[in-house]
Design a protein around this motif. Structure first.
Motif, PDB file in Angstrom:
ATOM      1  N   UNK A  56       0.832  -1.204   0.000  1.00 26.35           N
ATOM      2  CA  UNK A  56       0.000   0.000   0.000  1.00 26.35           C
ATOM      3  C   UNK A  56       0.866   1.254   0.000  1.00 26.35           C
ATOM      4  N   UNK A  57       1.883   1.271   0.861  1.00 29.72           N
ATOM      5  CA  UNK A  57       2.779   2.428   0.935  1.00 29.72           C
ATOM      6  C   UNK A  57       3.544   2.588  -0.375  1.00 29.72           C
ATOM      7  N   UNK A  58       4.010   1.467  -0.929  1.00 34.58           N
ATOM      8  CA  UNK A  58       4.741   1.543  -2.182  1.00 34.58           C
ATOM      9  C   UNK A  58       3.897   2.107  -3.308  1.00 34.58           C
ATOM     10  N   UNK A  59       2.627   1.699  -3.366  1.00 35.31           N
ATOM     11  CA  UNK A  59       1.735   2.212  -4.409  1.00 35.31           C
ATOM     12  C   UNK A  59       1.489   3.703  -4.216  1.00 35.31           C
ATOM     13  N   UNK A  60       1.305   4.114  -2.962  1.00 34.11           N
ATOM     14  CA  UNK A  60       1.062   5.531  -2.687  1.00 34.11           C
ATOM     15  C   UNK A  60       2.243   6.382  -3.133  1.00 34.11           C
ATOM     16  N   UNK A  61       3.472   5.928  -2.830  1.00 30.48           N
ATOM     17  CA  UNK A  61       4.657   6.681  -3.231  1.00 30.48           C
ATOM     18  C   UNK A  61       4.801   6.727  -4.753  1.00 30.48           C
TER      19      UNK A  61
ATOM     20  N   UNK B  55      -8.978  -0.357   8.177  1.00 27.92           N
ATOM     21  CA  UNK B  55      -7.865  -0.634   9.094  1.00 27.92           C
ATOM     22  C   UNK B  55      -6.636   0.204   8.750  1.00 27.92           C
ATOM     23  N   UNK B  56      -6.428   0.472   7.454  1.00 27.68           N
ATOM     24  CA  UNK B  56      -5.307   1.329   7.049  1.00 27.68           C
ATOM     25  C   UNK B  56      -5.590   2.775   7.444  1.00 27.68           C
ATOM     26  N   UNK B  57      -6.838   3.212   7.246  1.00 30.10           N
ATOM     27  CA  UNK B  57      -7.193   4.586   7.595  1.00 30.10           C
ATOM     28  C   UNK B  57      -7.029   4.828   9.090  1.00 30.10           C
ATOM     29  N   UNK B  58      -7.341   3.835   9.891  1.00 24.41           N
ATOM     30  CA  UNK B  58      -7.124   3.971  11.343  1.00 24.41           C
ATOM     31  C   UNK B  58      -5.658   4.246  11.646  1.00 24.41           C
ATOM     32  N   UNK B  59      -4.757   3.498  11.013  1.00 24.06           N
ATOM     33  CA  UNK B  59      -3.320   3.687  11.270  1.00 24.06           C
ATOM     34  C   UNK B  59      -2.862   5.069  10.818  1.00 24.06           C
TER      35      UNK B  59
END
Length: 265
Positions: A145-150, A211-215
């Motif tokens: 998820x982080x890799x895609x966002x970057x 769950x990602x939005x919570x983090x």
């Protein structure tokens, strides 16, 4: 042939003080003395010094070097293998950090060359803290998820960033209005704003399940550098980051309930 301490220091590229220290520590004591009492080093001493400097270059502490040189050959080889493994691990860590720095710099540049005036026009007071970007990469770099966002962030055009930031500014104004009006964090208005933020992340960066939005929201409340990505310091007020976090958690619970009810039908 014997050599004075000054000569040996010049040969080896170390200081006289270092040689005196090695002597005092019992690591390298000169094999002889001159008639005047000065230290004299022979060929065997020079060979031992070469070994000492080799192990020092590998990062061995002096007490361990003494154990290596004076202990069994097998133990010396085991220590060398252990140090080799440690060096490979350190190389891998440094390569990872270099990759992290490269990704953080890409985020800092937002993937698009901009003049200072253009950056000010597009981002306003929103700041991209390089130290936070680097820590985030270390923390979440393994995440797809982080890799895609970057990757998506680095691929945005100037116009993409203008639209993204305008959308974010409108959402931020609504958040500040709800907070200022005393709307409860678990009320419909606050939860709808949290859902709008989740949709914004999905639209511009990466899918953002509850769950990602919570983090993400937890990070906003815990780290001012993270919260500054959505609300500049000049617009922040005490409790606002926690308010957004609570609204996100409430909305995530609402979304989970709706999903469960749908599955039960």
């Amino acid at each position: 042939m014997d050599y004075s301490v000054g000569q040996v220091a010049a040969f080896a590229g170390v200081s006289v003080r270092t040689l005196h220290h090695y002597d005092k520590a019992g690591l390298l004591s000169p094999g002889g003395r001159s008639d005047s009492g000065y230290r004299l080093y022979g060929d065997a001493d020079l060979a031992r010094l070469q070994q000492i400097l080799f192990y020092r270059e590998l990062g061995f502490p002096l007490d361990e070097i003494a154990a290596v040189l004076d202990g069994p050959r097998r133990e010396a080889l085991e220590r060398l293998r252990a140090r080799q493994r440690a060096l490979h691990e350190e190389i891998a860590r440094l390569r990872h950090l270099a990759d992290v720095a490269e990704r953080a710099l890409a985020l800092q540049r937002t993937g698009v060359p901009m003049t200072a005036e253009e950056r000010s026009e597009v981002f306003g007071e929103i700041t991209f803290d390089l130290s936070y970007a680097t820590e985030a990469q270390l923390k979440w770099g393994h995440s797809a998820t982080h890799g895609e966002a970057m990757a998506r962030a680095s691929g945005h055009t100037k116009e993409d960033w203008r639209r993204l930031m305008a959308e974010a500014a409108d959402w931020r104004a609504d958040l500040l209005a709800a907070f200022g009006a005393g709307e409860p964090a678990d009320g419909e208005r606050a939860m709808d704003l949290a859902e709008a933020h989740r949709a914004h992340l999905a639209r511009w960066f990466t899918p953002c399940p509850p769950e990602v939005h919570r983090r993400v929201a937890d990070d906003f409340a815990a780290d001012p550098r993270a919260f500054a990505l959505v609300v500049p310091a000049s617009e922040q007020s005490p409790g606002l980051a926690a308010y957004l976090r609570d609204a996100v958690h409430a909305n995530a619970a609402r979304t989970d309930r709706a999903s469960t009810e749908k599955d039960e039908r």
